[in-house]
Write a protein that holds these residues in place. Sequence first.
Motif, PDB file in Angstrom:
ATOM      1  N   VAL A  62       0.951  -1.133   0.101  1.00  0.00           N
ATOM      2  CA  VAL A  62      -0.001   0.216   0.136  1.00  0.00           C
ATOM      3  C   VAL A  62       1.025   1.284  -0.025  1.00  0.00           C
ATOM      4  N   SER A  63       1.756   1.412   0.713  1.00  0.00           N
ATOM      5  CA  SER A  63       2.593   2.752   0.894  1.00  0.00           C
ATOM      6  C   SER A  63       3.521   2.845  -0.309  1.00  0.00           C
ATOM      7  N   ARG A  64       4.055   1.556  -1.055  1.00  0.00           N
ATOM      8  CA  ARG A  64       4.652   1.842  -2.104  1.00  0.00           C
ATOM      9  C   ARG A  64       3.836   2.291  -3.099  1.00  0.00           C
ATOM     10  N   SER A  65       2.792   2.037  -3.364  1.00  0.00           N
ATOM     11  CA  SER A  65       1.867   2.399  -4.549  1.00  0.00           C
ATOM     12  C   SER A  65       1.395   3.786  -4.229  1.00  0.00           C
ATOM     13  N   VAL A  66       0.966   4.134  -3.294  1.00  0.00           N
ATOM     14  CA  VAL A  66       0.196   5.439  -3.039  1.00  0.00           C
ATOM     15  C   VAL A  66       1.222   6.479  -3.114  1.00  0.00           C
ATOM     16  N   ARG A  67       2.318   6.340  -2.429  1.00  0.00           N
ATOM     17  CA  ARG A  67       3.323   7.603  -2.250  1.00  0.00           C
ATOM     18  C   ARG A  67       3.710   8.041  -3.760  1.00  0.00           C
ATOM     19  N   LYS A  68       3.476   7.102  -4.758  1.00  0.00           N
ATOM     20  CA  LYS A  68       3.929   7.799  -6.165  1.00  0.00           C
ATOM     21  C   LYS A  68       2.878   8.715  -6.666  1.00  0.00           C
ATOM     22  N   SER A  69       1.702   8.878  -5.983  1.00  0.00           N
ATOM     23  CA  SER A  69       0.583   9.563  -6.237  1.00  0.00           C
ATOM     24  C   SER A  69       1.105  10.916  -6.279  1.00  0.00           C
ATOM     25  N   ARG A  70       0.631  11.920  -7.219  1.00  0.00           N
ATOM     26  CA  ARG A  70       1.098  13.413  -7.066  1.00  0.00           C
ATOM     27  C   ARG A  70       0.732  13.961  -5.672  1.00  0.00           C
ATOM     28  N   ILE A  71      -0.249  13.721  -4.880  1.00  0.00           N
ATOM     29  CA  ILE A  71      -0.227  14.512  -3.812  1.00  0.00           C
ATOM     30  C   ILE A  71       0.650  14.229  -3.009  1.00  0.00           C
ATOM     31  N   PHE A  72       0.884  12.847  -2.794  1.00  0.00           N
ATOM     32  CA  PHE A  72       2.103  12.329  -1.682  1.00  0.00           C
ATOM     33  C   PHE A  72       3.516  13.272  -2.074  1.00  0.00           C
ATOM     34  N   ARG A  73       3.567  13.448  -3.585  1.00  0.00           N
ATOM     35  CA  ARG A  73       4.853  14.214  -3.863  1.00  0.00           C
ATOM     36  C   ARG A  73       5.043  15.541  -3.795  1.00  0.00           C
ATOM     37  N   GLU A  74       3.952  16.167  -3.796  1.00  0.00           N
ATOM     38  CA  GLU A  74       3.614  17.586  -3.816  1.00  0.00           C
ATOM     39  C   GLU A  74       3.028  18.234  -2.812  1.00  0.00           C
ATOM     40  N   ALA A  75       2.936  17.700  -1.565  1.00  0.00           N
ATOM     41  CA  ALA A  75       2.028  18.287  -0.556  1.00  0.00           C
ATOM     42  C   ALA A  75       2.812  19.205   0.356  1.00  0.00           C
TER      43      ALA A  75
END
Length: 267
Positions: A62-75
């Motif tokens: 779960v962590s590995r997949s969602v942290r690639k999302s834009r919001i996790f990269r730009e928040a």
Amino acid sequence: MPTDGPLNEQDLEQLRTRGYVKVRAFTAEDAAEMESTIWRRLEMEGVQRDDPATWRKYPGGVSRSVRKSRIFREAMTAEFAAVVDQLLGQGRWYPPKDCGTVLYTFPEQRERWDVATDWHWHGNPLRNVDQLRDIFIFCFLSKVDPEGGGTVLVEGSHHVVCQFYSELIPEQLDLKVRDIKRRLFVSHPWLRDLTNRRDSGDRRQRFMEKPTDVLGHPLRVVELTGDPGEAYVTNMSALHSRSFNILDRPRFMTANGISQSDAAPNL
């Protein structure tokens, strides 16, 4: 640490002495979007947001997949970046690629909340002996109340860990981290009992109600609680652990380390 920045002298003194300070890392709206992103990923595995009966499953990846999302990269906000600049030096640290590892804990069936026994630190404490070079950030994606699974931390423990490391001889420094941890935890009765899984006493009263002098430093266990978007900046050498969630809702957080580096690019 310079006082010219978002953190005032009181904040800096708390970080120096206790090993943590609360700040805001991103907006509450971004935190809510990150939490929803995690739920969408969990729902792909049959863990439904509105069905507590499904919350017992912990899908992998779960962590590995969602942290690639834009919001996790730009928040990360500019204000939080300014906090890191103040602590590590502008241009002396690498911006994280994302918000870090996702931490989530569903409610547990326990008679009562208790102090954890599995404790650790991150990084090399020798880097933080004379000044702060490594920080670890715990960010709240959901509201986390006491006994709701928030990370627990031993305030003041960074002094003990760094001092212990600084007194090790080269042969001891070559030991595996788990062996160094074992040596540290048997060096004082308070630390030994803190990590003792068979300890059946009133752990909340002993470890949380008031500080205990350990190797010359007052130590006490604290729960990290807060609102969505808030975060704790901690000394990376501080002892911390996952905690128990006995409330009626999951807890969602992220954890990430940031280190000072002479090779870091200018921001």
